[in-house]
Design a protein around this motif. Structure first.
Motif, mmCIF file in Angstrom:
data_model
loop_
_atom_site.group_PDB
_atom_site.id
_atom_site.type_symbol
_atom_site.label_atom_id
_atom_site.label_comp_id
_atom_site.label_asym_id
_atom_site.label_seq_id
_atom_site.Cartn_x
_atom_site.Cartn_y
_atom_site.Cartn_z
ATOM 1 N N LEU A 224 -8.881 -2.841 -0.685
ATOM 2 C CA LEU A 224 -7.902 -3.934 -0.751
ATOM 3 C C LEU A 224 -7.911 -4.734 0.550
ATOM 4 O O LEU A 224 -7.999 -5.975 0.531
ATOM 5 N N PHE A 225 -7.856 -4.043 1.675
ATOM 6 C CA PHE A 225 -7.778 -4.738 2.963
ATOM 7 C C PHE A 225 -9.058 -5.533 3.233
ATOM 8 O O PHE A 225 -9.018 -6.574 3.872
ATOM 9 N N ALA A 226 -10.188 -5.038 2.717
ATOM 10 C CA ALA A 226 -11.458 -5.736 2.954
ATOM 11 C C ALA A 226 -11.504 -7.071 2.220
ATOM 12 O O ALA A 226 -12.156 -8.012 2.666
ATOM 13 N N SER A 227 -10.790 -7.155 1.082
ATOM 14 C CA SER A 227 -10.893 -8.408 0.303
ATOM 15 C C SER A 227 -9.663 -9.306 0.499
ATOM 16 O O SER A 227 -9.622 -10.417 -0.022
ATOM 17 N N LEU A 228 -8.701 -8.828 1.274
ATOM 18 C CA LEU A 228 -7.422 -9.538 1.379
ATOM 19 C C LEU A 228 -7.555 -10.936 1.992
ATOM 20 O O LEU A 228 -7.043 -11.912 1.446
ATOM 21 N N LYS A 249 -1.386 3.869 10.095
ATOM 22 C CA LYS A 249 -2.824 3.719 9.834
ATOM 23 C C LYS A 249 -3.092 2.363 9.129
ATOM 24 O O LYS A 249 -3.994 1.616 9.521
ATOM 25 N N HIS A 250 -2.267 2.049 8.126
ATOM 26 C CA HIS A 250 -2.455 0.791 7.398
ATOM 27 C C HIS A 250 -2.219 -0.415 8.310
ATOM 28 O O HIS A 250 -2.935 -1.406 8.245
ATOM 29 N N ALA A 251 -1.208 -0.293 9.170
ATOM 30 C CA ALA A 251 -0.906 -1.396 10.097
ATOM 31 C C ALA A 251 -2.101 -1.613 11.029
ATOM 32 O O ALA A 251 -2.498 -2.751 11.303
ATOM 33 N N LYS A 252 -2.696 -0.514 11.483
ATOM 34 C CA LYS A 252 -3.825 -0.602 12.415
ATOM 35 C C LYS A 252 -5.042 -1.243 11.705
ATOM 36 O O LYS A 252 -5.703 -2.133 12.244
ATOM 37 N N GLN A 253 -5.279 -0.779 10.466
ATOM 38 C CA GLN A 253 -6.424 -1.320 9.719
ATOM 39 C C GLN A 253 -6.280 -2.835 9.517
ATOM 40 O O GLN A 253 -7.243 -3.581 9.655
ATOM 41 N N LEU A 254 -5.070 -3.276 9.227
ATOM 42 C CA LEU A 254 -4.852 -4.709 9.004
ATOM 43 C C LEU A 254 -4.944 -5.487 10.314
ATOM 44 O O LEU A 254 -5.489 -6.597 10.357
ATOM 45 N N THR A 255 -4.439 -4.904 11.391
ATOM 46 C CA THR A 255 -4.523 -5.568 12.702
ATOM 47 C C THR A 255 -5.999 -5.758 13.062
ATOM 48 O O THR A 255 -6.406 -6.829 13.530
ATOM 49 N N PHE A 259 -5.038 -9.579 11.196
ATOM 50 C CA PHE A 259 -3.685 -9.933 10.746
ATOM 51 C C PHE A 259 -2.674 -9.686 11.863
ATOM 52 O O PHE A 259 -2.855 -8.779 12.680
ATOM 53 N N PHE A 260 -1.590 -10.489 11.867
ATOM 54 C CA PHE A 260 -0.431 -10.174 12.709
ATOM 55 C C PHE A 260 0.452 -9.261 11.876
ATOM 56 O O PHE A 260 0.938 -9.678 10.823
ATOM 57 N N VAL A 261 0.659 -8.046 12.328
ATOM 58 C CA VAL A 261 1.320 -7.056 11.476
ATOM 59 C C VAL A 261 2.693 -6.661 12.007
ATOM 60 O O VAL A 261 2.884 -6.465 13.205
ATOM 61 N N GLN A 262 3.609 -6.534 11.075
ATOM 62 C CA GLN A 262 4.967 -6.083 11.398
ATOM 63 C C GLN A 262 5.314 -4.969 10.408
ATOM 64 O O GLN A 262 4.981 -5.088 9.224
ATOM 65 N N THR A 263 5.956 -3.900 10.897
ATOM 66 C CA THR A 263 6.397 -2.858 9.960
ATOM 67 C C THR A 263 7.910 -2.968 9.783
ATOM 68 O O THR A 263 8.628 -3.358 10.708
ATOM 69 N N ILE A 264 8.373 -2.622 8.596
ATOM 70 C CA ILE A 264 9.788 -2.830 8.245
ATOM 71 C C ILE A 264 10.357 -1.516 7.697
ATOM 72 O O ILE A 264 9.728 -0.880 6.841
ATOM 73 N N PRO A 265 11.541 -1.111 8.184
ATOM 74 C CA PRO A 265 12.103 0.167 7.715
ATOM 75 C C PRO A 265 12.822 0.059 6.368
ATOM 76 O O PRO A 265 13.227 -1.026 5.957
ATOM 77 N N ASP A 266 12.994 1.215 5.737
ATOM 78 C CA ASP A 266 13.792 1.295 4.503
ATOM 79 C C ASP A 266 15.233 1.669 4.852
ATOM 80 O O ASP A 266 15.617 1.692 6.029
ATOM 81 N N TYR A 267 16.040 2.028 3.849
ATOM 82 C CA TYR A 267 17.458 2.321 4.091
ATOM 83 C C TYR A 267 17.650 3.570 4.962
ATOM 84 O O TYR A 267 18.689 3.765 5.560
ATOM 85 N N THR A 268 16.628 4.446 5.020
ATOM 86 C CA THR A 268 16.774 5.663 5.826
ATOM 87 C C THR A 268 16.287 5.443 7.263
ATOM 88 O O THR A 268 16.330 6.349 8.082
ATOM 89 N N GLY A 269 15.763 4.256 7.539
ATOM 90 C CA GLY A 269 15.286 3.961 8.881
ATOM 91 C C GLY A 269 13.795 4.240 9.060
ATOM 92 O O GLY A 269 13.235 3.980 10.127
ATOM 93 N N ASN A 271 9.856 3.553 8.629
ATOM 94 C CA ASN A 271 9.020 2.380 8.350
ATOM 95 C C ASN A 271 8.320 2.576 7.009
ATOM 96 O O ASN A 271 7.672 3.593 6.772
ATOM 97 N N HIS A 272 8.465 1.595 6.110
ATOM 98 C CA HIS A 272 8.052 1.780 4.708
ATOM 99 C C HIS A 272 7.353 0.530 4.156
ATOM 100 O O HIS A 272 6.775 0.542 3.091
ATOM 101 N N PHE A 273 7.456 -0.576 4.907
ATOM 102 C CA PHE A 273 6.918 -1.853 4.417
ATOM 103 C C PHE A 273 6.114 -2.533 5.512
ATOM 104 O O PHE A 273 6.410 -2.376 6.693
ATOM 105 N N ILE A 274 5.121 -3.309 5.058
ATOM 106 C CA ILE A 274 4.278 -4.049 6.002
ATOM 107 C C ILE A 274 4.343 -5.530 5.674
ATOM 108 O O ILE A 274 4.317 -5.919 4.491
ATOM 109 N N LYS A 275 4.463 -6.332 6.730
ATOM 110 C CA LYS A 275 4.324 -7.787 6.566
ATOM 111 C C LYS A 275 3.137 -8.168 7.428
ATOM 112 O O LYS A 275 3.152 -7.919 8.641
ATOM 113 N N ALA A 276 2.115 -8.722 6.833
ATOM 114 C CA ALA A 276 0.890 -9.029 7.586
ATOM 115 C C ALA A 276 0.518 -10.488 7.361
ATOM 116 O O ALA A 276 0.250 -10.902 6.231
#
Ligand code: SAM
Length: 284
Positions: A224-228, A249-255, A259-269, A271-276
């Motif tokens: 997925l990251f290779a074709s993104l 690991k996913h954040a590093k692969q995208l960086t 990509f400019f990568v940001q990680t985002i936490p869920d309700y428990t705090g 990190n569960h989401f990536i914005k790239a």
């Protein structure tokens, strides 16, 4: 037998499978009676018709073998909308609403008046893409894809029920393979559970939810990251829910892909989401 007595019997049976037996019994009864839960008490001394009691028993039997309530009721609420779900689609999870909120924040911060193109990859019931189409008032073209044709049919059914006036494209596709166009936003809640984690999941999930929606195929993320980048427009943004154990690991692969990568936490705090954000000139 009265409705009140039926509810008592049902609650007693459901104690073996759930820690909210009364609540689930009420949901089943309300479903069978085609009324809201709040109205159940109004006439609970009334005699339950035999056909309703029979149906109730059938539904209770399904729950007793751990079928999730959402599949029994064929519905799950997500972002204020009621989505039809069946065994071909993952039951939308509350934390995925954070992903929708993040995409909405991005869409609402745009100043470009041109219509935006949004792809929901692995749409399942369509909960992400259709919630965006429901909430976002700007001009946009929506594309919902899934490798599972039956899941795509459910998403289409949800569009007809919830957003009949919107033009939305549904395409059966493996990841992004087959698209020759680019998108301004790609959002995805892909399968991200490892085989080992899958074996430890609750029986409700293992026995009833589609494994393809939970466990990714081999090299799923690498492919997925290779074709993104070739499918994102200049400054296009990729939003993804992922496994908190692999997010770094996913954040590093995208960086590393530029990509400019940001990680985002869920309700428990966690990190569960990536914005790239894709930035072609940053290609390494
Ligand atoms: C975790 S579920 C998410 C479903 C829905 N978006 C949600 O958030 O509830 C992942 C979805 O990705 C789909 N999927 C799995 N492998 C895929 C692939 N290679 N290409 C496209 N979709 C895929 C599954 O069929 C499933 O519907």
């Amino acid at each position: 037998m009265s409705y009140r007595e039926a509810l008592r019997l049902l609650t007693a049976r459901l104690k073996k499978v759930t820690n909210q037996p009364r609540f689930e019994a009420e949901l089943l009864l309300a479903f069978v009676r085609k009324i809201s839960r709040e109205k159940l008490l109004l006439d609970d001394e009334k005699e339950i018709p035999p056909e309703e009691w029979k149906l109730l028993n059938d539904l209770c039997l399904q729950r007793e073998i751990y079928k999730p309530m959402a599949y029994i009721l064929q519905e799950k609420e997500f972002f204020g909308l009621k989505f039809f779900v069946n065994q071909h689609t993952l039951i939308p999870r509350p934390e995925t609403e954070i992903l929708v909120e993040e995409v909405l924040k991005h869409l609402q911060s745009r100043s470009n008046p041109q219509p935006i193109s949004i792809l929901d990859m692995g749409c399942g019931s369509g909960c992400i893409g259709l919630s965006l189409a429901h909430e976002y008032t700007g001009k946009a073209h929506y594309f919902l894809t899934d490798i599972s044709f039956p899941a795509l049919q459910v998403a289409k059914q949800n569009q007809k029920r919830l957003l009949p006036e919107k033009k939305i494209y549904f395409i059966a596709m493996n990841q992004l393979l087959g698209f020759s166009t680019t998108f301004d936003v790609i959002v995805s809640n892909p399968p991200y559970v490892t085989e080992q984690e899958y074996d430890r999941l609750q029986l409700e999930i293992q026995h009833f939810e589609p494994k393809q929606a939970l466990v990714p195929s081999k090299n799923f993320f690498e492919n997925l990251f290779a074709s993104l980048n070739t499918h994102l427009s200049n400054k296009g943004v990729f939003f993804m829910e992922t496994n908190p154990n692999f997010i770094e690991k996913h954040a590093k692969q995208l960086t590393e892909k530029g990509f400019f990568v940001q990680t985002i936490p869920d309700y428990t705090g966690q990190n569960h989401f990536i914005k790239a954000q894709w930035h072609p000139f940053r290609k390494l």
